[in-house]
Write a protein that holds these residues in place. Structure first.
Motif, PDB file in Angstrom:
ATOM      1  N   TYR A  58       0.604  -1.208  -0.050  1.00 12.08           N
ATOM      2  CA  TYR A  58      -0.031  -0.052   0.303  1.00 12.08           C
ATOM      3  C   TYR A  58       1.462   1.137  -0.137  1.00 12.08           C
ATOM      4  CZ  TYR A  58      -2.932   3.963   2.017  1.00 12.08           C
ATOM      5  OH  TYR A  58      -4.382   5.159   2.152  1.00 12.08           O
ATOM      6  N   ASN A  59       1.022   1.844  -1.225  1.00 13.39           N
ATOM      7  CA  ASN A  59       1.700   3.469  -1.585  1.00 13.39           C
ATOM      8  C   ASN A  59       0.875   4.653  -1.350  1.00 13.39           C
ATOM      9  OD1 ASN A  59       4.493   1.568  -2.570  1.00 13.39           O
ATOM     10  ND2 ASN A  59       2.957   1.177  -4.094  1.00 13.39           N
ATOM     11  N   HIS A  60       1.527   4.951  -0.515  1.00 12.57           N
ATOM     12  CA  HIS A  60       0.861   6.384   0.072  1.00 12.57           C
ATOM     13  C   HIS A  60       1.838   7.965   0.149  1.00 12.57           C
ATOM     14  CE1 HIS A  60       0.542   5.967   4.157  1.00 12.57           C
ATOM     15  NE2 HIS A  60       0.302   5.256   4.113  1.00 12.57           N
ATOM     16  N   TYR A  61       1.340   8.644   0.529  1.00 11.02           N
ATOM     17  CA  TYR A  61       2.113   9.790   1.027  1.00 11.02           C
ATOM     18  C   TYR A  61       2.039  10.348   2.689  1.00 11.02           C
ATOM     19  CZ  TYR A  61       3.688  10.686  -3.959  1.00 11.02           C
ATOM     20  OH  TYR A  61       3.984  10.475  -4.827  1.00 11.02           O
ATOM     21  N   SER A  62       3.126  10.569   3.338  1.00 10.45           N
ATOM     22  CA  SER A  62       2.780  10.871   4.818  1.00 10.45           C
ATOM     23  C   SER A  62       2.230  12.632   4.820  1.00 10.45           C
ATOM     24  CB  SER A  62       3.248  10.772   5.735  1.00 10.45           C
ATOM     25  OG  SER A  62       4.788  11.671   5.422  1.00 10.45           O
ATOM     26  N   SER A  63       1.713  12.713   5.799  1.00 13.21           N
ATOM     27  CA  SER A  63       1.384  13.922   5.713  1.00 13.21           C
ATOM     28  C   SER A  63       1.794  15.246   5.698  1.00 13.21           C
ATOM     29  CB  SER A  63       0.635  14.793   6.837  1.00 13.21           C
ATOM     30  OG  SER A  63       1.778  14.217   7.937  1.00 13.21           O
ATOM     31  N   ASP A  64       4.100  14.538   5.374  1.00 14.94           N
ATOM     32  CA  ASP A  64       4.685  15.662   5.066  1.00 14.94           C
ATOM     33  C   ASP A  64       5.275  15.515   3.880  1.00 14.94           C
ATOM     34  OD1 ASP A  64       5.892  13.162   6.030  1.00 14.94           O
ATOM     35  OD2 ASP A  64       7.433  13.755   6.766  1.00 14.94           O
ATOM     36  N   ASN A  66       5.995  12.806   2.821  1.00 12.72           N
ATOM     37  CA  ASN A  66       6.854  11.988   1.892  1.00 12.72           C
ATOM     38  C   ASN A  66       6.455  10.081   1.332  1.00 12.72           C
ATOM     39  OD1 ASN A  66       9.961  12.837   2.558  1.00 12.72           O
ATOM     40  ND2 ASN A  66       9.431  12.638   4.764  1.00 12.72           N
ATOM     41  N   THR A  67       6.652   9.647   0.277  1.00 11.30           N
ATOM     42  CA  THR A  67       5.845   8.289   0.099  1.00 11.30           C
ATOM     43  C   THR A  67       6.426   7.317   1.265  1.00 11.30           C
ATOM     44  OG1 THR A  67       8.364   7.840  -0.651  1.00 11.30           O
ATOM     45  CG2 THR A  67       5.953   8.518  -2.360  1.00 11.30           C
ATOM     46  N   VAL A  68       5.153   6.747   1.566  1.00 12.64           N
ATOM     47  CA  VAL A  68       5.590   5.376   2.406  1.00 12.64           C
ATOM     48  C   VAL A  68       4.257   4.256   1.998  1.00 12.64           C
ATOM     49  CG1 VAL A  68       4.240   5.246   4.418  1.00 12.64           C
ATOM     50  CG2 VAL A  68       4.511   7.133   4.253  1.00 12.64           C
ATOM     51  N   ARG A  99      -3.774   9.552  -4.800  1.00  8.10           N
ATOM     52  CA  ARG A  99      -2.269   9.415  -4.929  1.00  8.10           C
ATOM     53  C   ARG A  99      -1.875   8.309  -3.927  1.00  8.10           C
ATOM     54  NH1 ARG A  99       0.041  13.492  -1.560  1.00  8.10           N
ATOM     55  NH2 ARG A  99       1.312  13.981  -3.404  1.00  8.10           N
ATOM     56  N   SER A 100      -3.107   7.549  -3.721  1.00  5.43           N
ATOM     57  CA  SER A 100      -1.744   6.152  -2.794  1.00  5.43           C
ATOM     58  C   SER A 100      -1.619   5.385  -3.633  1.00  5.43           C
ATOM     59  CB  SER A 100      -3.095   5.527  -2.150  1.00  5.43           C
ATOM     60  OG  SER A 100      -4.938   6.004  -2.311  1.00  5.43           O
TER      61      SER A 100
ATOM     62  N   THR B  34       3.207   8.690  -9.194  1.00  4.11           N
ATOM     63  CA  THR B  34       3.115   6.938  -8.719  1.00  4.11           C
ATOM     64  C   THR B  34       4.360   6.920  -9.736  1.00  4.11           C
ATOM     65  OG1 THR B  34       0.743   8.037  -9.716  1.00  4.11           O
ATOM     66  CG2 THR B  34       1.374   6.163  -9.773  1.00  4.11           C
ATOM     67  N   ALA B  35       4.223   5.559  -8.569  1.00  2.00           N
ATOM     68  CA  ALA B  35       5.483   4.668  -8.959  1.00  2.00           C
ATOM     69  C   ALA B  35       5.073   3.346 -10.294  1.00  2.00           C
ATOM     70  CB  ALA B  35       5.995   4.162  -8.171  1.00  2.00           C
TER      71      ALA B  35
END
Lengths: 143, 213
Positions: A58-64, A66-68, A99-100, B34-35
């Motif tokens: 599960y790829n997403h962005y943190s609030s700052d 960064n990719t998580v 965005r995820s 997006t990767a």
């Protein structure tokens, strides 16, 4: 230094995604951002058992910003014969917002039926929360 | 809040494993980092042990296409050559300071956009069959263990990249940043070749190109 690699391409589409209910995958993608889906459960039914062993990232962005990436590991019973599983994602906070993404390997010649049980929120829901004559209210508020 | 079920049927028509990012919106948002798919290890395609493959979807299409090119040389230059040979666009990947080598290579971020979307701010028209491929970050030969004691690319090596910028390009077809912040561009329809020397401690990145498939 010169290289001349050979190009290999497939005649047919390598990957096809069909959806139920007449909404195409593309339409679903385009809706993300306006519609948000919080995934509670993920049902996976595949043609072969091997597919179930694929870990889902599960790829997403943190609030700052960064990719998580978080690994969602299917809890497969090695003795099970049916190539299907239900994953409970309630505690994992999987949200599809445009965005995820859910990244995983698709096994050769595989046919996967994927059902996501979700809670859906649309941007318009927020407008409706203001009141019945919401448009007028918003209009007056921006005067 | 409503409850709803999304049902998808995903079919892999190939005899190979396809890495895939479901619900990735790389094609519809300029900023959606997006990767997309990078599989530089492929072992089953056409008996090529090493190969680069990339999964793309044309703007407005539901179906994905899988492009593959064998990796003839496990160096950054080899990767650049193989990716260029895919013909998706005249695009180039320029590498970084170094590293050892193994079967795997790794991109920092690989984004694929439709040109129509990425021309926001440029005033360009939509060109549905055109892709922009952008690499944010480094192309890195990924090897914690140096298998044979040799480095694929090392400081002092001269890397050569070349290509032809497509006639249809609206944006500059080749921009390279790295080292002292070099940025270059080539007018549409021209061939170019570029060399640079790899410096220690410097990442070379941001390659940018457009073109019709």
């Amino acid at each position: 230094m010169a290289y001349s690699p050979t190009i290999i391409t497939d005649a047919s589409p390598a990957l096809q995604i069909n959806t139920a209910g007449g909404v195409t995958y593309l339409e679903l993608l385009q809706a993300l951002g306006g519609y948000y889906f919080s995934v509670r459960k993920l049902h996976i039914a595949s043609a072969f058992l091997n597919q179930l062993f694929e870990i889902i990232q599960y790829n997403h962005y943190s609030s700052d910003g960064n990719t998580v990436s978080k690994s969602l590991v299917p809890n497969v019973d090695p003795y099970q014969k049916s190539p299907a599983i239900i994953m409970d994602l309630e505690q994992d906070g999987v949200i599809l917002d445009g965005r995820s993404s859910l990244a995983f390997n698709i096994q050769p010649n595989e046919n996967i039926l994927l059902t996501l049980e979700t809670d859906e929120v649309a941007l318009s829901d927020l407008l409706n929360m203001i009141g019945e004559s919401n448009v007028k209210t918003v209009f007056n508020a921006t005067k | 809040m409503r409850q709803s079920n999304l049902t998808l049927v995903i079919k892999n028509n190939t005899a190979s494993v396809i890495p895939f990012a479901l619900f990735a919106k790389g094609f519809t948002s300029v900023n959606a980092r997006t990767a997309y798919i990078y599989d530089l290890i492929g072992e089953s395609f056409s008996a090529n042990k090493n190969q680069i493959s990339i999964l793309v979807r044309k703007l407005g299409a539901d179906e994905f296409e899988f492009f593959k090119a064998p990796l003839l040389d496990r160096s950054v230059a080899g990767v650049a050559a193989a990716l260029n040979s895919l013909g998706l666009a005249s695009w180039i990947v320029v590498g970084t300071t170094v590293v050892g080598y193994s079967d795997a290579l790794e991109f920092g971020d690989l984004d694929i956009y439709s040109v129509g979307q990425s021309l926001i701010g440029y005033g360009g028209d939509l060109v549905p069959t055109t892709f922009v491929i952008k690499v944010n970050g480094v192309v890195r030969v990924n090897s914690p263990e140096n298998q044979d004691g040799e480095l694929a690319v090392k400081p002092g090596d001269v890397i050569e990249v070349s290509g032809t910028s497509p006639e249809e390009s609206i944006l500059p077809s080749y921009i390279r940043n790295g080292g002292e912040g070099v940025a270059e561009s080539v007018p549409p329809g021209t061939s170019f070749i570029d060399t640079f020397t790899v410096e220690n401690g410097v990442d070379y990145f941001l390659t940018f190109a457009t073109g019709d498939r």
